[in-house]
Design an enzyme around this catalytic site. Structure first.
Site, PDB file in Angstrom:
ATOM      1  N   CYS A   2       0.848  -1.188   0.000  1.00 12.41           N
ATOM      2  CA  CYS A   2       0.000   0.000   0.000  1.00 12.41           C
ATOM      3  C   CYS A   2       0.883   1.237   0.000  1.00 12.41           C
ATOM      4  O   CYS A   2       2.089   1.160   0.217  1.00 12.41           O
ATOM      5  CB  CYS A   2      -0.869   0.022   1.250  1.00 12.41           C
ATOM      6  SG  CYS A   2      -1.778  -1.508   1.483  1.00 12.41           S
ATOM      7  N   ARG A  27       1.266   2.088  -6.023  1.00 15.23           N
ATOM      8  CA  ARG A  27       1.511   1.029  -5.033  1.00 15.23           C
ATOM      9  C   ARG A  27       0.247   0.237  -4.702  1.00 15.23           C
ATOM     10  O   ARG A  27       0.325  -0.839  -4.104  1.00 15.23           O
ATOM     11  CB  ARG A  27       2.062   1.641  -3.736  1.00 15.23           C
ATOM     12  CG  ARG A  27       3.415   2.276  -3.878  1.00 15.23           C
ATOM     13  CD  ARG A  27       3.896   2.824  -2.553  1.00 15.23           C
ATOM     14  NE  ARG A  27       4.116   1.764  -1.588  1.00 15.23           N
ATOM     15  CZ  ARG A  27       5.249   1.110  -1.436  1.00 15.23           C
ATOM     16  NH1 ARG A  27       6.280   1.413  -2.185  1.00 15.23           N
ATOM     17  NH2 ARG A  27       5.366   0.167  -0.536  1.00 15.23           N
ATOM     18  N   TRP A  80      -3.696  -1.657  -1.241  1.00 13.54           N
ATOM     19  CA  TRP A  80      -3.590  -2.850  -2.070  1.00 13.54           C
ATOM     20  C   TRP A  80      -3.971  -3.980  -1.121  1.00 13.54           C
ATOM     21  O   TRP A  80      -3.181  -4.382  -0.280  1.00 13.54           O
ATOM     22  CB  TRP A  80      -2.156  -3.005  -2.580  1.00 13.54           C
ATOM     23  CG  TRP A  80      -1.947  -4.200  -3.446  1.00 13.54           C
ATOM     24  CD1 TRP A  80      -1.323  -5.361  -3.115  1.00 13.54           C
ATOM     25  CD2 TRP A  80      -2.352  -4.351  -4.806  1.00 13.54           C
ATOM     26  NE1 TRP A  80      -1.321  -6.210  -4.177  1.00 13.54           N
ATOM     27  CE2 TRP A  80      -1.945  -5.631  -5.225  1.00 13.54           C
ATOM     28  CE3 TRP A  80      -3.031  -3.522  -5.706  1.00 13.54           C
ATOM     29  CZ2 TRP A  80      -2.197  -6.102  -6.507  1.00 13.54           C
ATOM     30  CZ3 TRP A  80      -3.265  -3.991  -6.977  1.00 13.54           C
ATOM     31  CH2 TRP A  80      -2.849  -5.267  -7.366  1.00 13.54           C
ATOM     32  N   ASN A 106       1.202  -0.249   5.816  1.00 12.56           N
ATOM     33  CA  ASN A 106       1.569  -1.081   4.661  1.00 12.56           C
ATOM     34  C   ASN A 106       2.344  -2.265   5.214  1.00 12.56           C
ATOM     35  O   ASN A 106       3.243  -2.081   6.041  1.00 12.56           O
ATOM     36  CB  ASN A 106       2.447  -0.275   3.692  1.00 12.56           C
ATOM     37  CG  ASN A 106       3.107  -1.165   2.659  1.00 12.56           C
ATOM     38  OD1 ASN A 106       2.495  -2.126   2.180  1.00 12.56           O
ATOM     39  ND2 ASN A 106       4.348  -0.868   2.322  1.00 12.56           N
ATOM     40  N   GLY A 107       2.007  -3.476   4.751  1.00  9.01           N
ATOM     41  CA  GLY A 107       2.714  -4.666   5.231  1.00  9.01           C
ATOM     42  C   GLY A 107       1.720  -5.731   5.645  1.00  9.01           C
ATOM     43  O   GLY A 107       0.522  -5.617   5.368  1.00  9.01           O
ATOM     44  N   GLU A 487      10.359 -19.358 -20.280  1.00  5.66           N
ATOM     45  CA  GLU A 487      10.060 -18.019 -19.774  1.00  5.66           C
ATOM     46  C   GLU A 487      11.113 -17.016 -20.247  1.00  5.66           C
ATOM     47  O   GLU A 487      10.787 -15.888 -20.614  1.00  5.66           O
ATOM     48  CB  GLU A 487       9.971 -18.051 -18.239  1.00  5.66           C
ATOM     49  CG  GLU A 487       9.776 -16.712 -17.574  1.00  5.66           C
ATOM     50  CD  GLU A 487       8.496 -15.987 -17.990  1.00  5.66           C
ATOM     51  OE1 GLU A 487       7.591 -16.620 -18.561  1.00  5.66           O
ATOM     52  OE2 GLU A 487       8.429 -14.759 -17.759  1.00  5.66           O
ATOM     53  N   LYS A 491      10.105 -13.746 -22.343  1.00 13.47           N
ATOM     54  CA  LYS A 491      10.418 -12.382 -21.898  1.00 13.47           C
ATOM     55  C   LYS A 491      11.177 -11.636 -22.978  1.00 13.47           C
ATOM     56  O   LYS A 491      10.880 -10.488 -23.275  1.00 13.47           O
ATOM     57  CB  LYS A 491      11.254 -12.471 -20.613  1.00 13.47           C
ATOM     58  CG  LYS A 491      11.081 -11.381 -19.638  1.00 13.47           C
ATOM     59  CD  LYS A 491       9.921 -11.505 -18.671  1.00 13.47           C
ATOM     60  CE  LYS A 491       8.596 -11.823 -19.247  1.00 13.47           C
ATOM     61  NZ  LYS A 491       7.564 -12.093 -18.300  1.00 13.47           N
ATOM     62  N   GLU A 494       8.867 -10.806 -26.051  1.00 14.27           N
ATOM     63  CA  GLU A 494       7.780  -9.842 -25.863  1.00 14.27           C
ATOM     64  C   GLU A 494       8.259  -8.411 -25.675  1.00 14.27           C
ATOM     65  O   GLU A 494       7.556  -7.485 -26.043  1.00 14.27           O
ATOM     66  CB  GLU A 494       6.809 -10.255 -24.749  1.00 14.27           C
ATOM     67  CG  GLU A 494       7.344 -10.210 -23.365  1.00 14.27           C
ATOM     68  CD  GLU A 494       6.334 -10.696 -22.335  1.00 14.27           C
ATOM     69  OE1 GLU A 494       5.130 -10.600 -22.568  1.00 14.27           O
ATOM     70  OE2 GLU A 494       6.768 -11.172 -21.278  1.00 14.27           O
ATOM     71  N   HIS A 510      15.791 -33.104 -31.811  1.00 14.32           N
ATOM     72  CA  HIS A 510      14.664 -33.668 -32.554  1.00 14.32           C
ATOM     73  C   HIS A 510      14.093 -32.643 -33.534  1.00 14.32           C
ATOM     74  O   HIS A 510      12.971 -32.800 -34.006  1.00 14.32           O
ATOM     75  CB  HIS A 510      13.581 -34.157 -31.590  1.00 14.32           C
ATOM     76  CG  HIS A 510      14.067 -35.292 -30.753  1.00 14.32           C
ATOM     77  ND1 HIS A 510      14.046 -36.602 -31.176  1.00 14.32           N
ATOM     78  CD2 HIS A 510      14.650 -35.304 -29.528  1.00 14.32           C
ATOM     79  CE1 HIS A 510      14.577 -37.376 -30.243  1.00 14.32           C
ATOM     80  NE2 HIS A 510      14.948 -36.607 -29.228  1.00 14.32           N
ATOM     81  N   LYS A 609      -1.738  -5.826 -20.345  1.00 12.63           N
ATOM     82  CA  LYS A 609      -1.405  -6.402 -19.042  1.00 12.63           C
ATOM     83  C   LYS A 609      -2.384  -7.496 -18.647  1.00 12.63           C
ATOM     84  O   LYS A 609      -2.021  -8.490 -18.054  1.00 12.63           O
ATOM     85  CB  LYS A 609      -1.385  -5.289 -17.985  1.00 12.63           C
ATOM     86  CG  LYS A 609      -0.943  -5.737 -16.613  1.00 12.63           C
ATOM     87  CD  LYS A 609       0.539  -6.044 -16.600  1.00 12.63           C
ATOM     88  CE  LYS A 609       1.009  -6.642 -15.296  1.00 12.63           C
ATOM     89  NZ  LYS A 609       2.236  -7.431 -15.461  1.00 12.63           N
TER      90      LYS A 609
HETATM   91  C1  F6R Z   1       4.139 -12.250 -19.988  1.00 12.50           C
HETATM   92  C2  F6R Z   1       2.819 -11.951 -19.457  1.00 12.50           C
HETATM   93  C3  F6R Z   1       1.675 -12.763 -19.918  1.00 12.50           C
HETATM   94  C4  F6R Z   1       0.791 -13.161 -18.733  1.00 12.50           C
HETATM   95  C5  F6R Z   1      -0.486 -13.869 -19.218  1.00 12.50           C
HETATM   96  C6  F6R Z   1      -1.331 -14.355 -18.083  1.00 12.50           C
HETATM   97  O1  F6R Z   1       5.110 -11.409 -19.454  1.00 12.50           O
HETATM   98  O2  F6R Z   1       2.681 -11.079 -18.661  1.00 12.50           O
HETATM   99  O3  F6R Z   1       2.090 -13.886 -20.624  1.00 12.50           O
HETATM  100  O4  F6R Z   1       1.529 -13.989 -17.892  1.00 12.50           O
HETATM  101  O5  F6R Z   1      -1.227 -12.980 -20.010  1.00 12.50           O
HETATM  102  O6  F6R Z   1      -1.701 -13.308 -17.245  1.00 12.50           O
HETATM  103  P1  F6R Z   1      -2.277 -13.567 -15.800  1.00 12.50           P
HETATM  104  O7  F6R Z   1      -1.177 -14.106 -14.969  1.00 12.50           O
HETATM  105  O8  F6R Z   1      -2.752 -12.217 -15.346  1.00 12.50           O
HETATM  106  O9  F6R Z   1      -3.392 -14.545 -15.944  1.00 12.50           O
END
Ligand code: F6R
Length: 614
Positions: A2, A27, A80, A106-107, A487, A491, A494, A510, A609
């Protein structure tokens, strides 16, 4: 995570609290509130005005603009949610039985349940579901005419993490701040003082900042700020001059949210296990308390997710099978929803979703539930759709993630899944006390080990600089290193738009090996594990195709010296923790490649996001 703010000075507090909360909103933003000690009118007693909103800071501001409290002392909070839904009652500030003591926090207070029970038995009433509410009541219970002494006595009883700003209407010239395992700074203005979660909030007002140490309390009066320990021992304050501008401060001085969030990993991994793991490795999830008997009846575990969360699911699959000895499988939620899978009432369905709103994951959750599975959402967002739809929720407590690419929340997911695996393994009698204690110790030192990787940022940036000229990348790993490789590739692609694919070391020959040449580097995860030697053999095969190899290896292991083009030496740690450290390293690598290429790392093209459509 928070945001908190406090003000004591000669100006009107309310506009300062409003502006500061707006800057702290990154936050947390599910509810907000302020308490202002109003200037008494002639003949009247002092009174505190409390304004709260169960929505974002803007709604709070509208309320305050319509009815502006006038006073020189106040505290504010943007929440939060960790304990209790984001409702009006749960919004901070919280107060004691007599409405005299006001607190923002916060915590996470780990022992709040036992403190609350003790205070309730003594007659204290708790309208909210928050852990925070025990603080004003505990101060009230310890109050014998000296507010600061009561605060110290109360805080001595609290375990966990806190950053607090507090005042009592009986002491109209005293603002108190305290911290333990959560950030808090004190801003020193011209005869005015601020308390804030971070300097973001106060940078327009002052650049002189007193940095409060762990377990220290700041007592702020019009005469200045005095710092002491919980035992009342005076501490010489550490004052620094900050030369950030407002925009820099929003990102905590980092150039991008993504980098800032990667640097928040130590706190995120600590929060994921905070209050859930005893010294003997007994796990209890407060929000998801399945009785042992029911958990013992679980015969298989299904882990669902998308993108980065699918990679977390794959990590969960490995550890649950390995530690708990029951079948576990990770599935792409968008595929699962269109199949007729074998899920039944002996299945535990673990839904992995940072946002809690991913459309495919939510549908897959509903389908698993409809087939009788016991469902749990592992998510960062309290009261998100996944948390509401599942039978139970395990929260990450990682704080908001603003950069589109998931970073710190993946690591918090991994720790949560380790705890879940340990919990299942314990009820199934599959894990010895000694092994549990080993894992407790490994998790205890993990935040510092992550800090160790973060401290090598320049070394990683140098590697990224060298590799940023390539347009194609292969990432390879085995065991836990396989999802880590997937992963790493995700990363990189993307945020840098380089073509990157992940593969298991075994799968390489393969097919994927056909792609390799001197313009197609391979990132090889070769840190210590039961399959490390197999990975080393794979690296030899790769090198024979002239592909540059940059390998992650464990310190002391020389098997790739002179073989790989570049080595990045990782510390010797337990396999599951190595997956975490390797992931952090690869996140930083991807970040620096993308920055070198001039890409918009926080908002990569074509991505969002939260993917709320199929
Ligand atoms: C990659 C990324 C996406 C999410 C995916 C699922 O960096 O952010 O691949 O991981 O869209 O999102 P959540 O976890 O919100 O269901």
């Amino acid at each position: 995570m928070c945001g908190i703010i406090g003000y004591l000075g000669g100006r009107e507090a309310t506009p300062i609290l409003m502006e500061s909360l707006k800057r702290l909103e990154y936050r947390g933003y599910d509810s907000a509130g302020v308490a202002v000690l109003e200037l008494p009118k002639a003949g009247e007693a002092t009174r505190t005005s409390v304004t709260k909103s169960e929505a974002k800071v803007d709604t709070l501001i509208e309320k305050l603009e319509a009815n502006m409290p006038s006073g020189r002392l106040g505290i504010g909070h943007t929440r939060w949610a960790t304990h209790g839904k984001p409702t009006y009652i749960n919004a901070h500030p919280h107060t004691d039985c007599h409405g005299k003591i006001f607190v923002v926090h916060n915590g996470i207070i780990e022992n709040f349940a036992e403190l609350k029970a003790e205070l309730q038995a003594a007659g204290h009433e708790f309208p909210s579901d928050t852990d925070t509410e025990v603080v004003p009541h505990l101060i009230e219970a310890n109050y014998k005419g000296d507010f600061l002494a009561a605060v110290r006595a109360a805080l001595k009883r609290i375990r966990g993490a806190y950053a607090l700003a507090m005042f009592s209407s009986d002491d109209p010239e005293l603002l108190v701040g305290a911290r333990l395992n959560a950030p808090l700074v004190v801003g020193l203005g011209d005869e005015e003082y601020y308390i804030a979660s971070d300097i973001t909030a106060i940078i327009p007002y002052t650049k002189r900042v007193l940095v409060l140490g762990e377990g220290e309390v700041a007592a702020i009066t019009p005469l200045g700020a005095e710092v002491s320990t919980l035992d009342g021992v005076t501490v010489k304050p550490k004052i620094v001059h900050v030369d950030w501008d407002v925009a820099q401060a929003q990102k905590g001085g980092f150039p991008h949210f993504m980098l800032k969030e990667i640097h928040e990993t130590p706190e995120a991994v600590a929060n994921a296990s905070r209050g859930r793991l005893s010294d003997d490795g007994v796990v209890s999830f407060r929000e998801f308390d399945i009785p042992d008997e029911q958990l013992r009846g679980i015969k298989d575990v299904l882990l669902l997710g998308m993108g980065t969360s699918l990679h977390a699911a794959m990590i969960g699959e490995y550890v649950i099978e390995d530690w708990a000895g029951i079948p576990a499988r990770a599935e792409d939620a968008s595929e699962f929803r269109y199949r007729r899978p074998t899920v039944g009432d002996k299945t535990l369905d673990v839904v992995i979703t940072q946002s809690g709103e991913t459309a495919d994951t939510l549908v897959a959750l509903q389908q698993a539930k409809a087939r009788g599975a016991l469902t749990v959402a592992v998510t960062n967002v309290i009261a998100s759709s996944a948390a509401r739809d599942a039978d139970g929720a395990i929260y990450l407590h990682a704080g908001p993630e603003i950069g589109v690419a998931s970073t710190k929340t993946l690591l918090a997911h991994m720790v949560s899944l380790y705890l879940l695996a340990l919990r299942i393994a314990s009820v199934n009698g599959r894990v010895s006390l000694e092994r549990r204690q080993e894992l407790v110790e490994a998790l205890r030192v993990l935040p510092d080990q992550v800090r160790g990787i973060l401290a090598r940022d320049k070394e990683i940036a140098k590697l990224a600089d060298k590799y940023s000229r390539y347009r194609n990348f292969m990432y390879a790993g085995r065991g836990l290193g396989y999802p880590v490789a997937l992963e790493g590739a995700l990363k990189l692609k993307e945020i840098s738009y380089a073509h990157a694919e992940g593969t298991s070391g075994g799968e390489l020959k393969h097919g994927p090996i056909a792609l390799l040449d001197d313009q197609f580097p391979v990132v090889a995860i070769c840190t210590a594990s039961s399959t490390k030697d197999k990975m080393v053999s794979n690296v030899h095969e790769i090198v024979a195709r002239n592909a540059p190899v940059f390998a992650l290896v464990t310190e002391g292991d020389r098997s790739l010296d002179g073989v790989a083009t570049d080595l990045f030496v990782m510390p010797q740690v337990e396999d599951a923790m190595s997956a975490i450290l390797n992931t952090v390293m690869l996140q930083l690598f991807a970040y620096h490649v993308a920055v070198k290429l001039g890409q918009n790392v926080d908002q990569p093209r074509n991505l969002a996001k939260s993917v709320t459509v199929e």
